[in-house]
Design a protein around this motif. Structure first.
Motif, short mmCIF file in Angstrom:
data_model
loop_
_atom_site.label_atom_id
_atom_site.label_comp_id
_atom_site.label_asym_id
_atom_site.label_seq_id
_atom_site.Cartn_x
_atom_site.Cartn_y
_atom_site.Cartn_z
N SER A 1 2.21 1.66 -3.45
CA SER A 1 1.13 2.06 -4.35
C SER A 1 0.84 3.55 -4.24
O SER A 1 0.60 4.23 -5.24
CB SER A 1 -0.14 1.25 -4.02
OG SER A 1 -1.21 1.65 -4.83
N GLU A 2 0.89 4.07 -3.02
CA GLU A 2 0.62 5.50 -2.81
C GLU A 2 1.74 6.37 -3.36
O GLU A 2 1.50 7.46 -3.87
CB GLU A 2 0.44 5.76 -1.31
CG GLU A 2 -0.84 5.16 -0.74
CD GLU A 2 -0.90 5.23 0.78
OE1 GLU A 2 0.16 5.55 1.39
OE2 GLU A 2 -1.96 4.96 1.35
N LEU B 1 -1.51 -6.01 -4.11
CA LEU B 1 -2.59 -5.76 -3.16
C LEU B 1 -3.79 -6.65 -3.50
O LEU B 1 -4.44 -7.20 -2.61
CB LEU B 1 -2.99 -4.29 -3.19
CG LEU B 1 -2.00 -3.33 -2.50
CD1 LEU B 1 -2.26 -1.89 -2.91
CD2 LEU B 1 -2.09 -3.47 -0.98
N SER C 1 -0.52 -2.46 -7.07
CA SER C 1 -1.97 -2.73 -7.07
C SER C 1 -2.24 -4.21 -7.31
O SER C 1 -3.14 -4.80 -6.69
CB SER C 1 -2.66 -1.89 -8.14
OG SER C 1 -2.57 -0.51 -7.85
N LEU D 1 0.83 -1.20 0.00
CA LEU D 1 0.00 0.00 0.00
C LEU D 1 0.87 1.26 0.00
O LEU D 1 0.58 2.23 -0.71
CB LEU D 1 -0.92 0.00 1.22
CG LEU D 1 -2.00 1.09 1.26
CD1 LEU D 1 -2.90 0.99 0.03
CD2 LEU D 1 -2.82 0.98 2.53
N TYR E 1 -8.43 -3.58 -6.52
CA TYR E 1 -7.01 -3.38 -6.82
C TYR E 1 -6.58 -4.05 -8.12
O TYR E 1 -5.72 -3.53 -8.83
CB TYR E 1 -6.16 -3.83 -5.64
CG TYR E 1 -6.15 -2.79 -4.54
CD1 TYR E 1 -5.43 -1.62 -4.68
CD2 TYR E 1 -6.91 -2.97 -3.38
CE1 TYR E 1 -5.44 -0.65 -3.69
CE2 TYR E 1 -6.93 -2.00 -2.39
CZ TYR E 1 -6.19 -0.84 -2.55
OH TYR E 1 -6.20 0.13 -1.58
#
Length: 222
Positions: free
Chosen positions: A127-128, A140, A137, A124, A156
Motif C-alpha cells: 500500500s505504501e 487491509l 487498501s 501495508l 482502509y
C-alpha cells in the motif's frame, strides 16, 4: 453449453500456440510463464505445476531467470488453495519488478490462512509503495475486519473506494463495517445492488448473520 465448449476450444488453441512458442525457444522463461499462467487459468493445476518445475530446472544455474517462474508457480499453488507452498514460492522472488506483486500475493496467501497479522504487514508495505492501487487498501480492510478492528477496516475500505468507487465486494464489506459500527450502511449496499444485482441477491441473506456475528465479536457475552 455451446458457449462453454467454444471457450474451451479457444483456450486449447491458445495453449497449442503457446506450446509451439515454447518448443521454438525453450530457453526463454517468459514462454514457460505464459503457458503456465494459461494452464492455471484453465485450472489445470498439475500440468501448470509440472511446467513451472521443468522451467525452474532448465534455469537452475540462472537464478535471475527463475524469478518469474517462482512467481508463476506461487500463483498455481495459490489458485489451487495450497497456500503454504504458495508462500514458499513467492518468498523466493527477488526481482524488483515482481517483488511488489509477490508481496501482495504473500499478503493474500497469509490472509487465506487466517494469519491476519502477517497479511497486514505485507499488504501495508504494498500500500505504501503503490498508493494509487486500491487492492492493498481493500485487503487491509479485510484483515482489520477479520480482527474485529472496525475503525481501521472502515479507514482502509474508504481509501480503497476512493480509488475504485464501484467495487462491488469492497462496497459490500464497507456496508458490513457500517452495520458493525452502528451506522447506516444502506448507501454501500445500494451501490452493490446497482452495480451487480446478482452479487447483491446472493449475499443479501447473509447480511443479518454477518452483522450479528460482528456485533457479538465487538461486544462478547460472558
Amino acid at each position: 453449453m455451446g458457449l462453454r465448449n467454444a471457450q474451451q476450444k479457444k483456450n486449447q488453441q491458445i495453449v497449442q500456440k503457446m506450446i509451439k512458442a515454447l518448443d521454438d525457444d525453450p530457453y526463454e522463461p517468459r514462454r514457460y510463464y505464459d503457458l503456465g499462467s494459461m494452464l492455471t487459468e484453465m485450472q489445470s493445476f498439475q500440468q501448470a505445476e509440472e511446467l513451472f518445475l521443468k522451467g525452474l530446472n532448465v534455469f537452475e544455474k540462472e537464478p535471475a531467470k527463475q524469478n518469474i517462474l517462482h512467481y508463476g508457480l506461487g500463483n498455481v499453488y495459490y489458485s489451487a488453495g495450497m497456500y503454504t507452498q504458495a508462500v514458499q514460492q513467492f518468498d523466493l522472488v527477488t526481482d524488483q519488478k515482481l517483488r511488489l506483486d509477490s508481496l501482495m500475493m504473500l499478503a493474500q496467501s497469509y490472509y487465506a490462512q487466517q494469519q491476519y497479522q502477517q497479511a497486514l504487514a505485507y499488504a501495508l508495505t504494498v500500500s505504501e509503495k503503490r498508493p494509487a492501487d486500491p487492492s492493498p487498501s481493500a485487503l487491509l480492510g479485510d484483515c482489520f475486519l477479520a480482527l474485529g478492528d472496525f475503525k481501521n477496516a472502515q479507514n482502509y475500505y474508504d481509501k480503497s473506494l476512493a480509488k475504485d468507487p464501484a467495487n462491488v465486494r469492497v462496497n459490500f464489506q464497507r456496508g458490513i463495517v457500517a452495520l458493525a459500527l452502528g451506522e447506516d450502511g444502506s448507501r454501500f449496499f445500494q451501490q452493490v445492488k446497482q452495480t451487480d444485482p446478482k452479487f447483491y441477491r446472493q449475499n443479501k441473506e447473509r447480511l443479518d448473520d454477518i452483522a450479528t456475528l460482528i456485533k457479538d465479536r465487538q461486544d462478547p457475552r460472558e
